[in-house]
Design a protein around this motif. Structure first.
Motif, PDB file in Angstrom:
ATOM      1  N   PHE A 219       0.821  -1.203   0.000  1.00 21.34           N
ATOM      2  CA  PHE A 219       0.000   0.000   0.000  1.00 21.34           C
ATOM      3  C   PHE A 219       0.859   1.258   0.000  1.00 21.34           C
ATOM      4  CE2 PHE A 219       0.493  -1.092   4.504  1.00 21.34           C
ATOM      5  CZ  PHE A 219       0.709   0.133   5.132  1.00 21.34           C
ATOM      6  N   ALA A 220       0.272   2.315  -0.551  1.00 22.89           N
ATOM      7  CA  ALA A 220       0.920   3.621  -0.600  1.00 22.89           C
ATOM      8  C   ALA A 220       0.492   4.414   0.626  1.00 22.89           C
ATOM      9  CB  ALA A 220       0.520   4.357  -1.877  1.00 22.89           C
ATOM     10  N   ASP A 221       1.462   4.875   1.381  1.00 27.34           N
ATOM     11  CA  ASP A 221       1.202   5.631   2.603  1.00 27.34           C
ATOM     12  C   ASP A 221       1.765   7.040   2.432  1.00 27.34           C
ATOM     13  OD1 ASP A 221       1.905   6.687   5.395  1.00 27.34           O
ATOM     14  OD2 ASP A 221       0.733   4.905   5.888  1.00 27.34           O
ATOM     15  N   ILE A 222       0.938   8.056   2.683  1.00 28.12           N
ATOM     16  CA  ILE A 222       1.373   9.423   2.394  1.00 28.12           C
ATOM     17  C   ILE A 222       2.481   9.908   3.318  1.00 28.12           C
ATOM     18  CG2 ILE A 222      -0.813  10.125   1.375  1.00 28.12           C
ATOM     19  CD1 ILE A 222      -1.523  11.530   3.939  1.00 28.12           C
ATOM     20  N   ILE A 223       2.746   9.185   4.376  1.00 28.04           N
ATOM     21  CA  ILE A 223       3.833   9.545   5.283  1.00 28.04           C
ATOM     22  C   ILE A 223       5.021   8.603   5.125  1.00 28.04           C
ATOM     23  CG2 ILE A 223       4.478   9.901   7.689  1.00 28.04           C
ATOM     24  CD1 ILE A 223       2.498  11.950   6.532  1.00 28.04           C
ATOM     25  N   LEU A 224       4.767   7.305   5.051  1.00 23.77           N
ATOM     26  CA  LEU A 224       5.833   6.313   5.083  1.00 23.77           C
ATOM     27  C   LEU A 224       6.423   5.997   3.712  1.00 23.77           C
ATOM     28  CD1 LEU A 224       4.230   3.776   7.603  1.00 23.77           C
ATOM     29  CD2 LEU A 224       5.828   5.648   8.095  1.00 23.77           C
ATOM     30  N   GLY A 225       5.624   6.072   2.657  1.00 26.82           N
ATOM     31  CA  GLY A 225       6.063   5.680   1.324  1.00 26.82           C
ATOM     32  C   GLY A 225       5.373   4.399   0.885  1.00 26.82           C
ATOM     33  N   LEU A 226       6.112   3.520   0.222  1.00 29.90           N
ATOM     34  CA  LEU A 226       5.563   2.221  -0.186  1.00 29.90           C
ATOM     35  C   LEU A 226       5.796   1.228   0.953  1.00 29.90           C
ATOM     36  CD1 LEU A 226       4.298   0.405  -2.403  1.00 29.90           C
ATOM     37  CD2 LEU A 226       6.643  -0.123  -3.137  1.00 29.90           C
ATOM     38  N   VAL A 227       4.708   0.570   1.382  1.00 33.07           N
ATOM     39  CA  VAL A 227       4.749  -0.300   2.560  1.00 33.07           C
ATOM     40  C   VAL A 227       4.116  -1.647   2.194  1.00 33.07           C
ATOM     41  CG1 VAL A 227       4.115  -0.499   5.007  1.00 33.07           C
ATOM     42  CG2 VAL A 227       4.476   1.766   3.994  1.00 33.07           C
ATOM     43  N   ARG A 228       4.577  -2.706   2.850  1.00 32.89           N
ATOM     44  CA  ARG A 228       3.933  -4.004   2.653  1.00 32.89           C
ATOM     45  C   ARG A 228       3.769  -4.718   3.993  1.00 32.89           C
ATOM     46  NH1 ARG A 228       8.839  -6.918  -0.658  1.00 32.89           N
ATOM     47  NH2 ARG A 228      10.361  -7.022   1.035  1.00 32.89           N
ATOM     48  N   ILE A 229       2.778  -5.614   4.016  1.00 32.96           N
ATOM     49  CA  ILE A 229       2.539  -6.422   5.206  1.00 32.96           C
ATOM     50  C   ILE A 229       1.799  -7.682   4.770  1.00 32.96           C
ATOM     51  CG2 ILE A 229       0.352  -5.268   5.782  1.00 32.96           C
ATOM     52  CD1 ILE A 229       1.127  -5.616   8.759  1.00 32.96           C
ATOM     53  N   LYS A 230       2.199  -8.797   5.327  1.00 33.29           N
ATOM     54  CA  LYS A 230       1.571 -10.083   5.002  1.00 33.29           C
ATOM     55  C   LYS A 230       0.261 -10.200   5.767  1.00 33.29           C
ATOM     56  CE  LYS A 230       2.261 -14.391   3.234  1.00 33.29           C
ATOM     57  NZ  LYS A 230       2.620 -14.718   1.848  1.00 33.29           N
ATOM     58  N   LEU A 231      -0.799 -10.625   5.086  1.00 28.47           N
ATOM     59  CA  LEU A 231      -2.063 -10.842   5.768  1.00 28.47           C
ATOM     60  C   LEU A 231      -1.927 -12.003   6.758  1.00 28.47           C
ATOM     61  CD1 LEU A 231      -4.698 -10.485   2.889  1.00 28.47           C
ATOM     62  CD2 LEU A 231      -3.832  -8.747   4.456  1.00 28.47           C
ATOM     63  N   PRO A 232      -2.645 -11.951   7.883  1.00 26.83           N
ATOM     64  CA  PRO A 232      -2.571 -13.047   8.864  1.00 26.83           C
ATOM     65  C   PRO A 232      -2.961 -14.379   8.239  1.00 26.83           C
ATOM     66  CG  PRO A 232      -3.714 -11.149   9.781  1.00 26.83           C
ATOM     67  CD  PRO A 232      -3.547 -10.874   8.321  1.00 26.83           C
ATOM     68  N   SER A 233      -2.278 -15.432   8.650  1.00 28.89           N
ATOM     69  CA  SER A 233      -2.578 -16.778   8.165  1.00 28.89           C
ATOM     70  C   SER A 233      -2.230 -17.774   9.267  1.00 28.89           C
ATOM     71  CB  SER A 233      -1.771 -17.078   6.890  1.00 28.89           C
ATOM     72  OG  SER A 233      -0.375 -16.994   7.159  1.00 28.89           O
ATOM     73  N   LEU A 234      -2.464 -19.028   9.015  1.00 29.23           N
ATOM     74  CA  LEU A 234      -2.146 -20.083   9.984  1.00 29.23           C
ATOM     75  C   LEU A 234      -0.791 -20.694   9.660  1.00 29.23           C
ATOM     76  CD1 LEU A 234      -5.590 -21.913  10.295  1.00 29.23           C
ATOM     77  CD2 LEU A 234      -4.629 -20.170  11.806  1.00 29.23           C
ATOM     78  N   ASP A 235       0.051 -20.839  10.678  1.00 32.56           N
ATOM     79  CA  ASP A 235       1.334 -21.493  10.458  1.00 32.56           C
ATOM     80  C   ASP A 235       1.157 -23.014  10.525  1.00 32.56           C
ATOM     81  OD1 ASP A 235       1.144 -22.213  13.146  1.00 32.56           O
ATOM     82  OD2 ASP A 235       2.564 -20.674  13.828  1.00 32.56           O
ATOM     83  N   GLN A 236       2.263 -23.758  10.454  1.00 33.47           N
ATOM     84  CA  GLN A 236       2.184 -25.225  10.419  1.00 33.47           C
ATOM     85  C   GLN A 236       1.600 -25.825  11.683  1.00 33.47           C
ATOM     86  OE1 GLN A 236       6.206 -26.433   9.505  1.00 33.47           O
ATOM     87  NE2 GLN A 236       5.974 -26.014   7.306  1.00 33.47           N
ATOM     88  N   LYS A 237       1.665 -25.063  12.787  1.00 33.45           N
ATOM     89  CA  LYS A 237       1.107 -25.549  14.054  1.00 33.45           C
ATOM     90  C   LYS A 237      -0.331 -25.094  14.268  1.00 33.45           C
ATOM     91  CE  LYS A 237       5.598 -25.687  16.391  1.00 33.45           C
ATOM     92  NZ  LYS A 237       6.393 -25.187  17.570  1.00 33.45           N
TER      93      LYS A 237
END
Length: 406
Positions: free
Chosen positions: A142-160
């Motif tokens: 996402f484009a953030d007007i303060i931070l710049g270009l930002v990314r984050i992984k959506l929550p998911s379930l790990d192997q456990k």
């Protein structure tokens, strides 16, 4: 007489010194730039009989979250809506939250209201997210007007079977110029992802930095200043995840706004808001590396851009028609309009000209070397009575979902 003249000169010198000392405070973004007559925005006339986006048209539904007693509203200023690859709808809000909208229920006719369960999924940091896209691996860019270009992984379930804790990552806050120097990404605005390469294309609208107003980031006022100033400081940028490089594809854009890539990833479509045009940047072919006008003749200031990879059409949104004040300013010939525009930028924000209510969606047939692009359909609420301030469009299963700051 000598004393009068001498006194006059003295006060003139004092006034000049005071002006020079206070100049940065009066005009923090400099004086307005020259705008030749051909550089000034031109708009098509509004067909007020076209009310195809009004409630009575039957084409519009408005999604509201269901809010219980003593519950706080979550959907505030949803600049952009996005879908993940499972079809879940999300909104990016002015409070820097990613909010999911699920369990949609249509109210019975004649109501145009659809209600939804709203859930905060992620905190997107201290800034203000504008445009965004989710890639095939479930990462939100996402484009953030303060931070710049930002990314984050959506929550998911790990192997456990435990829910993962996503980490916010600033991908790009600056970019290297051709001369080797670095410049800040001051106002990241919109994002799209190349369907073939996975490259991230995003806009840096202006070099005017947003500020806090009423305990939130104000992204509107920098746009007003940019419209008056007339400096073409916007840029189209690209981030390559495989090399983590950021480069400048095009510059000199008068508020670089909505960005979208065609299905073949041969060109990027980008809105130049204050010239009221859409441009195309060629990624391939004989015009590779060139930026040229795709289409003009909007009835308002264009904002968001979305290119459908299913219908071979693009959809641009317009958030405002031309304020009457703009007509009045540009009625003055150069350089008098420049002086007036400079003066207005020094006025208090409360009395500067603001947007004029309008809601427009423009369907664009992109055309080719033989056939120019054209507006194939225009959907609008000409006075913004039922919907206005449209900032984005996203297609999902044959429907357009519109973001709005209202």
């Amino acid at each position: 007489m000598t004393n009068i003249i001498g006194g006059g000169v003295k006060w003139a010198v004092i006034a000049a010194i005071l002006f020079k000392v206070n100049y940065p405070k009066l005009f923090p973004h400099g004086t307005a730039h020259d705008l030749a007559l051909e550089d000034r925005p031109t708009f098509a006339d509004i067909d007020y009989s076209n009310e195809s986006l009004r409630a009575k048209s039957g084409k519009l539904r408005k999604i509201y979250e269901r809010v219980g007693d003593n519950e706080e509203k979550l959907i505030k200023g949803p600049e952009t809506v996005v879908f993940d690859h499972e079809g879940v709808l999300y909104a990016l809000t002015e409070e820097s939250k990613l909010v999911s909208l699920t369990d949609l229920v249509d109210e019975p006719p004649p109501s145009i209201i659809t209600t939804a369960k709203a859930t905060t999924v992620l905190d997107l940091g201290p800034g203000r997210p504008l445009g965004g896209k989710i890639d095939k691996d479930g990462t939100l860019y996402f484009a953030d007007i303060i931070l710049g270009l930002v990314r984050i992984k959506l929550p998911s379930l790990d192997q456990k079977g435990n829910v993962t804790t996503p980490k916010l990552e600033v991908v790009a806050s600056r970019v290297q110029e051709k001369d080797g120097s670095w410049s800040r990404i001051s106002f990241a605005d919109d994002v799209d992802i190349g369907p073939k390469t996975g490259h991230i294309y995003f806009s840096d609208a202006t070099d005017i930095i947003a500020h806090r107003k009423e305990n939130k980031w104000d992204g509107l006022y920098p746009g007003i200043l940019d419209a008056l100033r007339g400096k073409k400081a916007g840029r189209l940028l690209r981030y390559k995840p495989e090399t983590e490089e950021v480069d400048i594809l095009a510059a000199g854009i008068w508020f670089a706004n909505g960005v979208s890539v065609d299905k073949g990833e041969t060109r990027v479509i980008i809105h130049e808001t204050f010239s009221a045009k859409a441009h195309q940047y060629h990624l391939a072919g004989p015009k590779k590396g060139q930026l040229e006008v795709l289409i003009d003749g909007y009835t308002g200031y264009p904002d968001g851009m979305f290119c459908s990879h299913h219908r071979d059409r693009c959809y641009g949104t317009a958030y405002s028609t031309k304020p009457n004040a703009i007509d009045a300013i540009f009625a003055f010939p150069p350089p008098f309009d420049k002086f007036l525009r400079t003066f207005i930028t020094a006025l208090p924000q409360s009395i500067t000209p603001g947007p004029k209510p309008y809601g427009g969606v423009f369907e664009i047939a992109l055309g080719d070397d033989m056939n120019p692009a054209e507006f194939s359909r225009i959907f609008q609420d000409p006075n913004g009575q039922d919907i206005g301030f449209l900032t984005s469009a996203t297609e999902h299963q044959g429907r357009l979902y519109l973001g709005s700051l209202e």
